[in-house]
Design a protein around this motif. Sequence first.
Motif, PDB file in Angstrom:
ATOM      1  N   VAL A 120      -0.519  -5.268   7.507  1.00  0.00           N
ATOM      2  CA  VAL A 120      -0.597  -4.917   6.078  1.00  0.00           C
ATOM      3  C   VAL A 120      -1.663  -3.834   5.868  1.00  0.00           C
ATOM      4  O   VAL A 120      -1.447  -2.874   5.119  1.00  0.00           O
ATOM      5  CB  VAL A 120      -0.877  -6.174   5.213  1.00  0.00           C
ATOM      6  N   GLU A 121      -2.787  -3.948   6.556  1.00  0.00           N
ATOM      7  CA  GLU A 121      -3.838  -2.926   6.420  1.00  0.00           C
ATOM      8  C   GLU A 121      -3.343  -1.561   6.891  1.00  0.00           C
ATOM      9  O   GLU A 121      -3.660  -0.529   6.291  1.00  0.00           O
ATOM     10  CB  GLU A 121      -5.091  -3.348   7.203  1.00  0.00           C
ATOM     11  N   GLY A 178      -0.663   4.523   2.560  1.00  0.00           N
ATOM     12  CA  GLY A 178      -0.295   4.743   1.159  1.00  0.00           C
ATOM     13  C   GLY A 178       0.745   3.763   0.631  1.00  0.00           C
ATOM     14  O   GLY A 178       1.219   3.925  -0.497  1.00  0.00           O
ATOM     15  N   VAL A 179       1.097   2.754   1.412  1.00  0.00           N
ATOM     16  CA  VAL A 179       2.069   1.751   0.940  1.00  0.00           C
ATOM     17  C   VAL A 179       1.320   0.761   0.051  1.00  0.00           C
ATOM     18  O   VAL A 179       0.267   0.274   0.430  1.00  0.00           O
ATOM     19  CB  VAL A 179       2.679   0.986   2.144  1.00  0.00           C
ATOM     20  N   ASP A 180       1.873   0.495  -1.142  1.00  0.00           N
ATOM     21  CA  ASP A 180       1.197  -0.513  -1.968  1.00  0.00           C
ATOM     22  C   ASP A 180       2.121  -1.677  -2.301  1.00  0.00           C
ATOM     23  O   ASP A 180       1.771  -2.597  -3.023  1.00  0.00           O
ATOM     24  CB  ASP A 180       0.633   0.105  -3.258  1.00  0.00           C
ATOM     25  N   ASP A 240      -6.303  -8.560  -2.487  1.00  0.00           N
ATOM     26  CA  ASP A 240      -6.277  -7.281  -3.209  1.00  0.00           C
ATOM     27  C   ASP A 240      -5.713  -6.141  -2.373  1.00  0.00           C
ATOM     28  O   ASP A 240      -5.604  -5.010  -2.851  1.00  0.00           O
ATOM     29  CB  ASP A 240      -7.708  -6.904  -3.651  1.00  0.00           C
ATOM     30  N   LEU A 241      -5.395  -6.416  -1.108  1.00  0.00           N
ATOM     31  CA  LEU A 241      -4.958  -5.336  -0.213  1.00  0.00           C
ATOM     32  C   LEU A 241      -3.748  -4.588  -0.766  1.00  0.00           C
ATOM     33  O   LEU A 241      -3.717  -3.363  -0.787  1.00  0.00           O
ATOM     34  CB  LEU A 241      -4.558  -5.923   1.149  1.00  0.00           C
ATOM     35  N   ALA A 242      -2.728  -5.352  -1.184  1.00  0.00           N
ATOM     36  CA  ALA A 242      -1.463  -4.735  -1.632  1.00  0.00           C
ATOM     37  C   ALA A 242      -0.705  -5.754  -2.459  1.00  0.00           C
ATOM     38  O   ALA A 242      -1.070  -6.928  -2.504  1.00  0.00           O
ATOM     39  CB  ALA A 242      -0.625  -4.353  -0.405  1.00  0.00           C
ATOM     40  N   SER A 301      14.234   5.249   0.863  1.00  0.00           N
ATOM     41  CA  SER A 301      13.802   5.087   2.252  1.00  0.00           C
ATOM     42  C   SER A 301      12.620   4.134   2.278  1.00  0.00           C
ATOM     43  O   SER A 301      11.883   4.016   1.292  1.00  0.00           O
ATOM     44  CB  SER A 301      13.388   6.435   2.849  1.00  0.00           C
ATOM     45  N   PHE A 302      12.423   3.471   3.387  1.00  0.00           N
ATOM     46  CA  PHE A 302      11.353   2.461   3.474  1.00  0.00           C
ATOM     47  C   PHE A 302      10.902   2.340   4.931  1.00  0.00           C
ATOM     48  O   PHE A 302      11.610   2.764   5.852  1.00  0.00           O
ATOM     49  CB  PHE A 302      11.875   1.104   2.961  1.00  0.00           C
ATOM     50  N   TYR A 303       9.715   1.753   5.106  1.00  0.00           N
ATOM     51  CA  TYR A 303       9.230   1.475   6.466  1.00  0.00           C
ATOM     52  C   TYR A 303       9.635   0.069   6.861  1.00  0.00           C
ATOM     53  O   TYR A 303       9.681  -0.832   6.016  1.00  0.00           O
ATOM     54  CB  TYR A 303       7.703   1.517   6.524  1.00  0.00           C
TER      55      TYR A 303
END
Length: 283
Positions: free
Chosen positions: A38-39, A45-47, A91-93, A121-123
């Motif tokens: 997740v980090e 820039g992924v939230d 709070d990370l995402a 599109s996505f990761y």
Amino acid sequence: MKAIIPAAGLGTRFLPATKEQPKEMLPVLSKPVIQYVVEEAVSAGVDDVLVITGRGKRAIQYHFDRSLELEDLLERSSNTDKLRQIRAIPDLANVFYVRQGRPRGLGHAVMCGAPHTGGESFYVMLGDVLVPHNDCLPRLQAVHERFGGSVLAVQPVERQYVSRYGIIGGHEIEPGVWKVTDLVEKPPINESPSNLSIFGRYLLTPEIMRILPRVEAGRGGEIQLTDALKQLLRTEDIYAVVMDCVGYDTGNVLSWLEANISLALDTEELGHQLRESITRLLK
Ligand code: UTP
């Protein structure tokens, strides 16, 4: 951009540790593997992160939630460092969850995320794969912006081990970037089109979500993402980026040990002592 983190697999290679706990929660040093993942997403820039969970995976949701009793305790004992670390996790995402009713394979896990990706599109980031440097997703993104199509992270493996991995075939179009023309799951050494193995990080176009429902169960009765990518190759370009750092498949005991040792050697607190311990153990 959103990220899907499949984390619903049974982790049979790590039994009995994974009998009742998710393999994605195994620690590397003192942090669970999925927190590294997740980090890494956040640093690219992924939230918005969608975790594919399943039976026995509840610890993942608790980990990304507040832990009020623990926070109280750390506050009362003035353990400010740990308190800050613990408070930072939720709070990370924005972490969302979808359950995969049965672990029917990586392709099926990704498909469970279709309603969440909204035709963009996505990761895809495997929840048990640790990539210590944060430049992998940005490199996938850069190639996607220049050439379009889906982009896979690949890692060179020793020729003798190609039959353990999903391998790409194709040609290098610039240093470290390949145009993929073939994908082969676990090829025999003499039939392998290269020694570049698909490695746990993907940038996929939405077309894959239209293909996945039509993919039939393949190896091991599972719906394989590689089979869907093979079909995608017929209509869209796929590129591969050779990672310039070592990644770890922590669902494999040896690779998990290597991840621990490698990351520990890089820390100030443990590095020196660990070097001494290893030297002693090797005598
Ligand atoms: P793996 O193939 O490493 O997971 O999938 P596995 O099936 O748990 O492994 P073993 O062989 O039994 O040890 C890579 C990632 O995809 C997820 C896993 O949780 C892991 O993070 N996965 C796999 C799913 O979410 N669903 C599945 O059906 C299979």
